[in-house]
Design a protein around this motif. Structure first.
Motif, mmCIF file in Angstrom:
data_model
loop_
_atom_site.group_PDB
_atom_site.id
_atom_site.type_symbol
_atom_site.label_atom_id
_atom_site.label_comp_id
_atom_site.label_asym_id
_atom_site.label_seq_id
_atom_site.Cartn_x
_atom_site.Cartn_y
_atom_site.Cartn_z
ATOM 1 N N PHE A 131 0.845 -1.196 0.000
ATOM 2 C CA PHE A 131 0.000 0.000 0.000
ATOM 3 C C PHE A 131 0.882 1.248 0.000
ATOM 4 O O PHE A 131 0.697 2.164 -0.817
ATOM 5 C CB PHE A 131 -0.924 -0.028 1.218
ATOM 6 N N ARG A 132 1.840 1.293 0.894
ATOM 7 C CA ARG A 132 2.761 2.435 0.982
ATOM 8 C C ARG A 132 3.522 2.629 -0.323
ATOM 9 O O ARG A 132 3.581 3.727 -0.876
ATOM 10 C CB ARG A 132 3.746 2.197 2.131
ATOM 11 N N ASP A 133 4.114 1.556 -0.822
ATOM 12 C CA ASP A 133 4.954 1.667 -2.021
ATOM 13 C C ASP A 133 4.153 2.059 -3.251
ATOM 14 O O ASP A 133 4.627 2.832 -4.097
ATOM 15 C CB ASP A 133 5.718 0.369 -2.261
ATOM 16 N N TYR A 134 2.921 1.561 -3.365
ATOM 17 C CA TYR A 134 2.093 1.936 -4.506
ATOM 18 C C TYR A 134 1.732 3.423 -4.443
ATOM 19 O O TYR A 134 1.801 4.131 -5.455
ATOM 20 C CB TYR A 134 0.824 1.082 -4.568
ATOM 21 N N LEU A 135 1.353 3.913 -3.270
ATOM 22 C CA LEU A 135 1.022 5.331 -3.169
ATOM 23 C C LEU A 135 2.244 6.212 -3.402
ATOM 24 O O LEU A 135 2.122 7.309 -3.964
ATOM 25 C CB LEU A 135 0.372 5.653 -1.821
ATOM 26 N N ARG A 136 3.417 5.741 -3.035
ATOM 27 C CA ARG A 136 4.639 6.486 -3.355
ATOM 28 C C ARG A 136 4.860 6.524 -4.865
ATOM 29 O O ARG A 136 5.360 7.511 -5.400
ATOM 30 C CB ARG A 136 5.855 5.840 -2.677
ATOM 31 N N HIS A 137 4.490 5.451 -5.537
ATOM 32 C CA HIS A 137 4.656 5.345 -6.993
ATOM 33 C C HIS A 137 3.610 6.149 -7.758
ATOM 34 O O HIS A 137 3.889 6.664 -8.843
ATOM 35 C CB HIS A 137 4.572 3.865 -7.410
ATOM 36 N N SER A 138 2.395 6.251 -7.230
ATOM 37 C CA SER A 138 1.276 6.852 -7.958
ATOM 38 C C SER A 138 0.753 8.116 -7.273
ATOM 39 O O SER A 138 -0.193 8.050 -6.477
ATOM 40 C CB SER A 138 0.140 5.831 -8.101
ATOM 41 N N PRO A 139 1.320 9.276 -7.595
ATOM 42 C CA PRO A 139 0.799 10.516 -7.011
ATOM 43 C C PRO A 139 -0.698 10.743 -7.254
ATOM 44 O O PRO A 139 -1.381 11.239 -6.356
ATOM 45 C CB PRO A 139 1.665 11.608 -7.666
ATOM 46 N N PRO A 140 -1.262 10.357 -8.428
ATOM 47 C CA PRO A 140 -2.713 10.540 -8.575
ATOM 48 C C PRO A 140 -3.520 9.698 -7.576
ATOM 49 O O PRO A 140 -4.519 10.178 -7.025
ATOM 50 C CB PRO A 140 -3.000 10.104 -10.019
#
Length: 189
Positions: A131-140
């Motif tokens: 969850f953390r890593d995906y949100l770091r990857h996807s600013p939108p």
């Protein structure tokens, strides 16, 4: 009767990573080899994401039943709670133990911190990191998640149950996209 906790979402603070590092050092010193790894998770771990001013920490341990676990946290002044599992995503067919955890309240002398203790290799440990890593990857995705959190805090500022009743399924929706991203990115915790 205790005052209800007020949910306040604030803009991202560039201090959160360094504040986590201080908590991490304290935990490393107090837990020793009881902890396999200590990670900054949750909204304060995602640059630019609005959040409650609470550092979420995931302490991964080889065994939740380790007798040293509670004593190690108590030596730091952290208190065990009766929280023993995470939200289970709808339709999840894994064993209930995959969502088991321990949750400790940090001492009042610490900056506001939530301490989630999960067993290495379990679904909930992976969930928090992905969850953390995906949100770091996807600013939108992070921006949309922030908008939901801000709106929920405005609609339900003193109703933690209502806040999480909406936030948990939103996180599950984000995790669906995160799983697709992880497959394509060859992600590993």
């Amino acid at each position: 009767m205790a005052e209800p906790r007020r949910i306040v979402i604030q803009p991202y603070s560039h201090q959160w990573p360094s504040e986590f590092e201080k908590v991490k050092v304290t935990l490393q010193e107090g837990l020793g080899d009881v902890a396999a790894r200590i990670d900054h998770i949750g909204s304060t771990s995602v640059p630019g994401l609005a959040a409650k001013n609470i550092i979420d920490v995931q302490v991964s341990v080889p065994d939740l039943a380790d007798r040293r676990l509670v004593a190690a946290f108590e030596s730091l002044g952290a208190m065990a709670t009766d929280i023993t599992r995470d939200h289970v995503p709808p339709g999840d067919q894994r064993e209930p133990s995959e969502w088991e955890k321990r949750y400790f309240r940090a001492p009042a002398s610490w900056r506001p911190t939530h301490i989630h203790v999960r067993e290495t290799g379990r679904a909930n440990t992976r969930y928090a990191l992905l969850f953390r890593d995906y949100l770091r990857h996807s600013p939108p995705a992070a921006a949309a998640y922030a908008q939901i959190k801000v709106t929920l805090s405005r609609l339900h500022p003193e109703d933690v149950d209502a806040y999480y009743a909406v936030q948990d399924p939103v996180c599950d929706l984000i995790m669906d996209a995160a799983e697709h991203w992880a497959d394509g990115a060859d992600w590993a915790p």
